[in-house]
Design an enzyme around this catalytic site. Structure first.
Site, PDB file in Angstrom:
ATOM      1  N   LYS A 152     -50.685  40.384 -11.560  1.00 53.67           N
ATOM      2  CA  LYS A 152     -49.441  40.737 -12.247  1.00 53.67           C
ATOM      3  C   LYS A 152     -49.407  39.990 -13.575  1.00 53.67           C
ATOM      4  CE  LYS A 152     -44.403  40.762 -11.730  1.00 53.67           C
ATOM      5  NZ  LYS A 152     -43.262  40.417 -10.853  1.00 53.67           N
ATOM      6  N   ARG A 179     -35.988  44.897 -15.723  1.00 50.84           N
ATOM      7  CA  ARG A 179     -35.092  43.732 -15.696  1.00 50.84           C
ATOM      8  C   ARG A 179     -33.660  44.143 -16.000  1.00 50.84           C
ATOM      9  NH1 ARG A 179     -39.501  39.818 -18.757  1.00 50.84           N
ATOM     10  NH2 ARG A 179     -40.829  39.515 -16.914  1.00 50.84           N
ATOM     11  N   LYS A 203     -42.118  33.893 -18.392  1.00 48.04           N
ATOM     12  CA  LYS A 203     -42.742  33.738 -17.075  1.00 48.04           C
ATOM     13  C   LYS A 203     -44.242  33.441 -17.195  1.00 48.04           C
ATOM     14  CE  LYS A 203     -39.358  36.640 -14.685  1.00 48.04           C
ATOM     15  NZ  LYS A 203     -39.129  37.638 -13.604  1.00 48.04           N
ATOM     16  N   GLU A 225     -57.694  35.708  -8.780  1.00 50.47           N
ATOM     17  CA  GLU A 225     -56.411  35.883  -8.101  1.00 50.47           C
ATOM     18  C   GLU A 225     -56.540  36.800  -6.879  1.00 50.47           C
ATOM     19  OE1 GLU A 225     -53.499  34.563  -8.457  1.00 50.47           O
ATOM     20  OE2 GLU A 225     -53.206  33.899 -10.528  1.00 50.47           O
ATOM     21  N   LYS A 261     -50.422  45.211 -11.985  1.00 51.54           N
ATOM     22  CA  LYS A 261     -49.170  45.528 -12.665  1.00 51.54           C
ATOM     23  C   LYS A 261     -49.168  44.838 -14.024  1.00 51.54           C
ATOM     24  CE  LYS A 261     -44.145  45.155 -12.084  1.00 51.54           C
ATOM     25  NZ  LYS A 261     -43.043  44.584 -11.284  1.00 51.54           N
ATOM     26  N   SER A 298     -41.732  50.061 -15.621  1.00 48.23           N
ATOM     27  CA  SER A 298     -40.581  50.682 -16.274  1.00 48.23           C
ATOM     28  C   SER A 298     -40.829  51.005 -17.748  1.00 48.23           C
ATOM     29  CB  SER A 298     -39.368  49.772 -16.134  1.00 48.23           C
ATOM     30  OG  SER A 298     -39.625  48.484 -16.705  1.00 48.23           O
ATOM     31  N   TYR A 352     -41.726  55.697 -11.151  1.00 48.54           N
ATOM     32  CA  TYR A 352     -40.357  56.198 -11.110  1.00 48.54           C
ATOM     33  C   TYR A 352     -40.332  57.729 -11.187  1.00 48.54           C
ATOM     34  CZ  TYR A 352     -39.615  51.285 -11.874  1.00 48.54           C
ATOM     35  OH  TYR A 352     -39.653  49.917 -11.727  1.00 48.54           O
TER      36      TYR A 352
END
Length: 332
Positions: free
Chosen positions: A201, A211, A225, A241, A256, A282, A320
């Site tokens: 990610k 968000r 982040k 990872e 992602k 998104s 979506y």
């Protein structure tokens, strides 16, 4: 005058003569089984509510989401991912509402499972919808404390499993969380609960509309982040990872965002040969959907985008546009 013309022995256009031939030799295909629909559920909402930054996407109440799940099943979408937009009064620095067994998501999972037991439910494991600072973990000063966060994520995971979630999806990017959660699930006899790890990610700028949808953007503000999500510049780190998460007990791994990271999807699938999901996030969705709505791009660009994920090696895609594309696929 005679011209000695040499014709090509290989004419790749022969297999493009019509759509039947094109489909017959298709290397990658997109079906309803590849699509997962994310859903936003909002507290203290009646009916539905538009999300301005995500054209065509709604927030649902605990009641109205049941009608949407029914419609999704009618359109051959059999897996959903749930995300909460909780009341701001319930947010605090430690995300304690995530550990409430009667919270918005737990109640929603139970209601959906009672009415539609056949629907697979993915539950997000992270604290950002529940914290007043918008981060995915517990802050110590200005830094997200990895090990303090692990205890909360473990407790959250057990509550979500108890509520009936089929798949838990830790999206927080804390080191060691897959191992901690897997051990807790085994000990509590949730051996069949699947772990879908957001293993790669990235600290992407494509997350903005999401968000907004879960009402965490204002909490996060200008904070970054970057201390726990991956740098967009890194590829080898993604392999590291994913290897760690598989070793700790992940059943499925996720990349992602999606389209800007097709190389990462391909690399992970080819390296590990494990179920690999991708998230058309998104920002990707809204960018394409807005261009379609404005007439700047043909609507088929959405299918083209999702097909690129399949071509790269993704086994399933969170998007979506899942219901819309599934309906389109099945009516062609």
């Amino acid at each position: 005058m005679h011209i000695d013309r040499k014709f090509p022995t290989s004419r790749l256009r022969r297999l493009r003569a019509n759509n039947t031939l094109i489909n017959l030799v298709s290397e990658s295909s997109l079906s309803s089984n590849d699509l997962i629909q994310p859903l936003f559920i909002k507290e203290n909402l009646k009916g539905t509510e538009k999300i301005d930054s995500m054209p065509g996407v709604l927030r649902y109440s605990k009641e109205s989401v049941l009608d949407e799940v029914d419609d999704l099943l009618e359109n051959n979408i059999n897996t959903i991912a749930l995300f909460p937009a909780i009341d701001s009064s319930k947010k605090d620095s430690n995300g304690n509402e995530a550990l409430n067994k009667s919270n918005l998501i737990c109640e929603s999972i139970q209601k959906i499972k009672t009415k539609f037991p056949e629907m697979l439910i993915i539950a997000d494991v992270a604290l950002d919808p529940y914290t007043d600072h918008g981060h995915d973990g517990i802050l110590k000063g200005n830094y997200v404390d990895n090990d303090l966060t692990l205890d909360v994520l473990k407790a959250q995971s057990l509550i979500l499993a108890e509520s009936g979630a089929d798949i838990l999806a830790p999206s927080d990017m804390m080191d060691g969380r897959i191992g901690i959660i897997r051990e807790a699930l085994e000990t509590a006899d949730y051996k069949n609960t699947i772990l879908l790890s957001y293993a790669a990610k990235y600290n992407s700028k494509f997350y903005g509309p999401f968000r907004d949808a879960v009402k965490s953007a204002s909490n996060l503000g200008k904070s970054s982040k970057s201390s726990y999500q991956m740098s967009p510049t890194n590829k080898d780190e993604a392999i590291h990872e994913v290897a760690i998460d598989i070793n700790e007990g992940a059943d499925i791994v996720m990349v992602k965002p999606g389209m800007p990271y097709l190389d990462i999807i391909s690399l992970i699938k080819n390296t590990f040969k494990v179920p690999t999901f991708a998230y058309q996030v998104s920002g990707e969705y809204s960018m394409l959907k807005l261009a379609i709505n404005k007439g700047w791009l043909d609507s088929d660009v959405m299918i083209e985008s999702l097909t690129s994920f399949k071509r790269a090696g993704a086994d399933a895609i969170l998007t979506y546009a899942a219901k819309e594309i599934s309906r389109e696929i099945n009516t062609k």
